[in-house]
Motif scaffolding. Structure first.
Motif, PDB file in Angstrom:
ATOM      1  N   ILE A 177       0.816  -1.209   0.000  1.00 35.78           N
ATOM      2  CA  ILE A 177       0.000   0.000   0.000  1.00 35.78           C
ATOM      3  C   ILE A 177       0.848   1.256   0.000  1.00 35.78           C
ATOM      4  CG2 ILE A 177      -1.984  -1.076   1.095  1.00 35.78           C
ATOM      5  CD1 ILE A 177      -1.043   0.008   3.760  1.00 35.78           C
ATOM      6  N   GLY A 178       2.160   1.110   0.058  1.00 34.17           N
ATOM      7  CA  GLY A 178       3.017   2.281   0.006  1.00 34.17           C
ATOM      8  C   GLY A 178       4.474   1.898   0.139  1.00 34.17           C
ATOM      9  N   VAL A 179       5.354   2.705  -0.490  1.00 35.87           N
ATOM     10  CA  VAL A 179       6.800   2.514  -0.401  1.00 35.87           C
ATOM     11  C   VAL A 179       7.431   3.874  -0.129  1.00 35.87           C
ATOM     12  CG1 VAL A 179       8.891   1.751  -1.584  1.00 35.87           C
ATOM     13  CG2 VAL A 179       6.733   0.560  -1.999  1.00 35.87           C
ATOM     14  N   GLU A 180       8.408   3.910   0.765  1.00 37.52           N
ATOM     15  CA  GLU A 180       9.083   5.151   1.104  1.00 37.52           C
ATOM     16  C   GLU A 180      10.590   4.946   1.071  1.00 37.52           C
ATOM     17  OE1 GLU A 180       7.662   6.121   4.971  1.00 37.52           O
ATOM     18  OE2 GLU A 180       5.549   6.182   4.368  1.00 37.52           O
ATOM     19  N   LEU A 181      11.310   5.986   0.642  1.00 37.32           N
ATOM     20  CA  LEU A 181      12.762   6.009   0.742  1.00 37.32           C
ATOM     21  C   LEU A 181      13.120   6.954   1.875  1.00 37.32           C
ATOM     22  CD1 LEU A 181      13.825   6.258  -3.020  1.00 37.32           C
ATOM     23  CD2 LEU A 181      13.450   4.209  -1.630  1.00 37.32           C
ATOM     24  N   ALA A 182      13.890   6.461   2.841  1.00 36.01           N
ATOM     25  CA  ALA A 182      14.296   7.271   3.986  1.00 36.01           C
ATOM     26  C   ALA A 182      15.790   7.064   4.200  1.00 36.01           C
ATOM     27  CB  ALA A 182      13.516   6.881   5.239  1.00 36.01           C
ATOM     28  N   GLY A 183      16.570   8.084   3.896  1.00 38.24           N
ATOM     29  CA  GLY A 183      18.011   7.917   3.995  1.00 38.24           C
ATOM     30  C   GLY A 183      18.476   6.848   3.017  1.00 38.24           C
ATOM     31  N   PRO A 191      -0.630  -4.292   3.848  1.00 43.32           N
ATOM     32  CA  PRO A 191      -1.835  -4.423   4.662  1.00 43.32           C
ATOM     33  C   PRO A 191      -1.738  -5.599   5.623  1.00 43.32           C
ATOM     34  CG  PRO A 191      -2.240  -5.236   2.458  1.00 43.32           C
ATOM     35  CD  PRO A 191      -0.880  -4.613   2.423  1.00 43.32           C
ATOM     36  N   ALA A 192      -2.298  -5.414   6.802  1.00 42.40           N
ATOM     37  CA  ALA A 192      -2.392  -6.495   7.783  1.00 42.40           C
ATOM     38  C   ALA A 192      -3.796  -7.081   7.728  1.00 42.40           C
ATOM     39  CB  ALA A 192      -2.077  -5.973   9.184  1.00 42.40           C
ATOM     40  N   GLY A 193      -3.956  -8.259   8.292  1.00 37.59           N
ATOM     41  CA  GLY A 193      -5.265  -8.897   8.302  1.00 37.59           C
ATOM     42  C   GLY A 193      -6.205  -8.313   9.331  1.00 37.59           C
ATOM     43  N   ILE A 194      -5.695  -7.416  10.185  1.00 39.28           N
ATOM     44  CA  ILE A 194      -6.508  -6.793  11.224  1.00 39.28           C
ATOM     45  C   ILE A 194      -6.772  -5.354  10.828  1.00 39.28           C
ATOM     46  CG2 ILE A 194      -6.617  -6.165  13.663  1.00 39.28           C
ATOM     47  CD1 ILE A 194      -4.702  -8.436  14.246  1.00 39.28           C
ATOM     48  N   THR A 195      -8.017  -4.959  10.836  1.00 36.71           N
ATOM     49  CA  THR A 195      -8.405  -3.612  10.459  1.00 36.71           C
ATOM     50  C   THR A 195      -7.710  -2.570  11.331  1.00 36.71           C
ATOM     51  OG1 THR A 195     -10.562  -4.379   9.701  1.00 36.71           O
ATOM     52  CG2 THR A 195     -10.353  -2.039  10.183  1.00 36.71           C
ATOM     53  N   GLY A 196      -7.160  -1.546  10.681  1.00 37.85           N
ATOM     54  CA  GLY A 196      -6.521  -0.462  11.417  1.00 37.85           C
ATOM     55  C   GLY A 196      -5.056  -0.681  11.713  1.00 37.85           C
ATOM     56  N   TYR A 197      -4.458  -1.735  11.134  1.00 36.13           N
ATOM     57  CA  TYR A 197      -3.044  -2.019  11.342  1.00 36.13           C
ATOM     58  C   TYR A 197      -2.376  -2.265   9.990  1.00 36.13           C
ATOM     59  CZ  TYR A 197      -3.895  -2.598  16.350  1.00 36.13           C
ATOM     60  OH  TYR A 197      -4.221  -2.396  17.652  1.00 36.13           O
ATOM     61  N   GLU A 198      -1.064  -2.135   9.962  1.00 33.77           N
ATOM     62  CA  GLU A 198      -0.305  -2.457   8.766  1.00 33.77           C
ATOM     63  C   GLU A 198       1.092  -2.929   9.148  1.00 33.77           C
ATOM     64  OE1 GLU A 198      -0.195   1.226   6.597  1.00 33.77           O
ATOM     65  OE2 GLU A 198       1.743   1.804   7.451  1.00 33.77           O
ATOM     66  N   TYR A 199       1.730  -3.638   8.211  1.00 39.87           N
ATOM     67  CA  TYR A 199       3.117  -4.039   8.367  1.00 39.87           C
ATOM     68  C   TYR A 199       4.011  -2.998   7.703  1.00 39.87           C
ATOM     69  CZ  TYR A 199       1.485  -8.732   9.632  1.00 39.87           C
ATOM     70  OH  TYR A 199       0.879  -9.792  10.245  1.00 39.87           O
ATOM     71  N   ARG A 200       5.153  -2.724   8.306  1.00 37.35           N
ATOM     72  CA  ARG A 200       6.155  -1.871   7.682  1.00 37.35           C
ATOM     73  C   ARG A 200       7.492  -2.597   7.747  1.00 37.35           C
ATOM     74  NH1 ARG A 200       4.571   4.163  10.072  1.00 37.35           N
ATOM     75  NH2 ARG A 200       2.358   4.032   9.501  1.00 37.35           N
ATOM     76  N   THR A 201       7.985  -2.944   6.583  1.00 39.57           N
ATOM     77  CA  THR A 201       9.235  -3.680   6.479  1.00 39.57           C
ATOM     78  C   THR A 201      10.321  -2.751   5.969  1.00 39.57           C
ATOM     79  OG1 THR A 201       8.018  -5.714   5.972  1.00 39.57           O
ATOM     80  CG2 THR A 201      10.364  -5.700   5.480  1.00 39.57           C
ATOM     81  N   THR A 202      11.445  -2.724   6.666  1.00 45.32           N
ATOM     82  CA  THR A 202      12.548  -1.837   6.308  1.00 45.32           C
ATOM     83  C   THR A 202      13.709  -2.655   5.756  1.00 45.32           C
ATOM     84  OG1 THR A 202      11.925  -0.259   8.032  1.00 45.32           O
ATOM     85  CG2 THR A 202      14.158  -0.092   7.165  1.00 45.32           C
ATOM     86  N   TRP A 203      14.214  -2.211   4.615  1.00 45.90           N
ATOM     87  CA  TRP A 203      15.391  -2.812   3.983  1.00 45.90           C
ATOM     88  C   TRP A 203      16.499  -1.776   3.980  1.00 45.90           C
ATOM     89  CZ3 TRP A 203      14.864  -7.891   2.356  1.00 45.90           C
ATOM     90  CH2 TRP A 203      13.560  -8.389   2.263  1.00 45.90           C
ATOM     91  N   ALA A 204      17.692  -2.160   4.399  1.00 44.17           N
ATOM     92  CA  ALA A 204      18.812  -1.228   4.509  1.00 44.17           C
ATOM     93  C   ALA A 204      20.037  -1.781   3.780  1.00 44.17           C
ATOM     94  CB  ALA A 204      19.155  -0.973   5.981  1.00 44.17           C
ATOM     95  N   PHE A 214      17.027  -7.164   4.902  1.00 43.62           N
ATOM     96  CA  PHE A 214      15.907  -6.959   5.823  1.00 43.62           C
ATOM     97  C   PHE A 214      16.449  -6.536   7.175  1.00 43.62           C
ATOM     98  CE2 PHE A 214      13.753  -9.218   9.322  1.00 43.62           C
ATOM     99  CZ  PHE A 214      12.559  -8.513   9.343  1.00 43.62           C
ATOM    100  N   SER A 215      15.973  -5.411   7.696  1.00 42.19           N
ATOM    101  CA  SER A 215      16.488  -4.923   8.975  1.00 42.19           C
ATOM    102  C   SER A 215      15.416  -4.740  10.033  1.00 42.19           C
ATOM    103  CB  SER A 215      17.228  -3.583   8.779  1.00 42.19           C
ATOM    104  OG  SER A 215      16.338  -2.567   8.340  1.00 42.19           O
ATOM    105  N   ARG A 216      14.139  -4.571   9.639  1.00 46.59           N
ATOM    106  CA  ARG A 216      13.092  -4.355  10.646  1.00 46.59           C
ATOM    107  C   ARG A 216      11.731  -4.698  10.052  1.00 46.59           C
ATOM    108  NH1 ARG A 216      12.772   1.491  13.331  1.00 46.59           N
ATOM    109  NH2 ARG A 216      14.776   0.761  14.133  1.00 46.59           N
ATOM    110  N   ASP A 217      10.889  -5.326  10.863  1.00 45.63           N
ATOM    111  CA  ASP A 217       9.522  -5.610  10.468  1.00 45.63           C
ATOM    112  C   ASP A 217       8.615  -5.170  11.606  1.00 45.63           C
ATOM    113  OD1 ASP A 217       7.613  -6.391   8.710  1.00 45.63           O
ATOM    114  OD2 ASP A 217       7.835  -8.539   9.017  1.00 45.63           O
ATOM    115  N   GLU A 218       7.736  -4.200  11.340  1.00 48.38           N
ATOM    116  CA  GLU A 218       6.887  -3.645  12.381  1.00 48.38           C
ATOM    117  C   GLU A 218       5.414  -3.908  12.081  1.00 48.38           C
ATOM    118  OE1 GLU A 218       8.736   0.411  13.793  1.00 48.38           O
ATOM    119  OE2 GLU A 218       8.857   0.283  11.606  1.00 48.38           O
ATOM    120  N   PHE A 219       4.659  -4.046  13.154  1.00 48.85           N
ATOM    121  CA  PHE A 219       3.209  -4.199  13.067  1.00 48.85           C
ATOM    122  C   PHE A 219       2.626  -2.995  13.778  1.00 48.85           C
ATOM    123  CE2 PHE A 219      -0.822  -6.123  14.726  1.00 48.85           C
ATOM    124  CZ  PHE A 219      -1.405  -6.390  13.501  1.00 48.85           C
ATOM    125  N   LEU A 220       2.094  -2.036  13.015  1.00 54.68           N
ATOM    126  CA  LEU A 220       1.750  -0.736  13.570  1.00 54.68           C
ATOM    127  C   LEU A 220       0.274  -0.403  13.395  1.00 54.68           C
ATOM    128  CD1 LEU A 220       4.805   1.286  12.228  1.00 54.68           C
ATOM    129  CD2 LEU A 220       4.531   0.267  14.491  1.00 54.68           C
TER     130      LEU A 220
END
Length: 249
Positions: A177-183, A191-204, A214-220
């Motif tokens: 649902i989205g990709v960002e470049l940060a540094g 998308p997560a299977g639970i309404t109102g949450y998403e996964y954010r995976t960081t690659w460095a 793969f450096s971080r996987d968050e459930f936010l």
């Protein structure tokens, strides 16, 4: 290829410190005030100390993989001169098990043919290319995205130039649902299977492995969603042309 997400339990923890400060002119002397008793520190409790170490990774992330792109030139080692359509075509040609008639993304090749001159740009799966130095060598790298059919997933790829050759240093397929470049990192939102949450995976970028790892996987939590039980996949975005690009700065 699409990586399976491990089962996770969302840990919702909040630590809130409230300091009561009365307004000026209400008799506040400005002195220090106690915040109450401090909780006793408790060291981590190590469970199952005799547990045998695992012999395999927790889940099959394709960590640190690279692949030289064949048949695509990089004039003057300038990655901006590499043709994004040719880059996607080279991947399709190099992976017939994925993009062939029996592969999970078999309909992608036909749509990629629409990206060239005279094609129907609305059917082209290629997204705009973005350029930023993600490897720290002082030169731009290329981040590409393209839709995968019939799964409606999105492929995210990062390329750099090494020894006058185009090298893929990140390959991730997912419902995105989205990709960002940060540094020097790439953050992929899924998308997560639970309404109102998403996964954010960081690659460095890892200079030792010479790859994005793969450096971080968050459930936010992202907030309540009223009328959907699951987050829909994004609509395809057509690439304006093979040379359509933008710099992410």
């Amino acid at each position: 290829m699409p990586r399976p997400r491990p089962n996770r339990t969302a840990l919702v923890a909040g630590a809130v410190a409230l300091v009561a400060v009365t307004a000026a002119g209400c008799g506040d002397t400005g002195g220090l005030r106690g915040a109450g008793a401090t909780p006793t520190a408790i060291s981590p409790a190590k469970l199952w100390p005799d547990l045998r170490p695992a012999s395999s990774p927790a889940w099959p992330y394709d960590e640190g993989s690279t692949e030289t792109v064949k048949g695509v030139g990089v004039p003057g080692d300038d990655i901006r001169k590499a043709d994004p359509v040719a880059v996607v075509g080279a991947e399709i040609a190099a992976h017939p098990d994925d993009y062939g008639s029996k592969g999970p993304y078999h309909a992608t090749a036909a749509r990629t043919d629409e990206c060239g001159p005279g094609g129907d740009g609305r059917r082209c799966p290629l997204l705009r290319a973005y350029y930023r130095d993600l490897t720290g060598d002082g030169h731009d790298d290329m981040t590409l995205g393209f839709r995968l059919y019939p799964t409606n997933q999105t492929a995210v790829r990062v390329y750099t130039v090494e020894h006058h050759k185009l090298v893929q240093v990140l390959a991730d397929n997912d419902a995105i649902i989205g990709v960002e470049l940060a540094g020097r990192t790439v953050i992929v939102r899924s998308p997560a299977g639970i309404t109102g949450y998403e996964y954010r995976t960081t690659w460095a970028w890892d200079p030792e492995r010479r790859a994005m790892v793969f450096s971080r996987d968050e459930f936010l939590r992202t907030g309540a969603r009223k009328h959907a039980t699951r987050m829909p996949s994004p609509a395809p975005t057509a690439s304006p042309s093979a040379s359509g690009s933008a710099s992410a700065r």
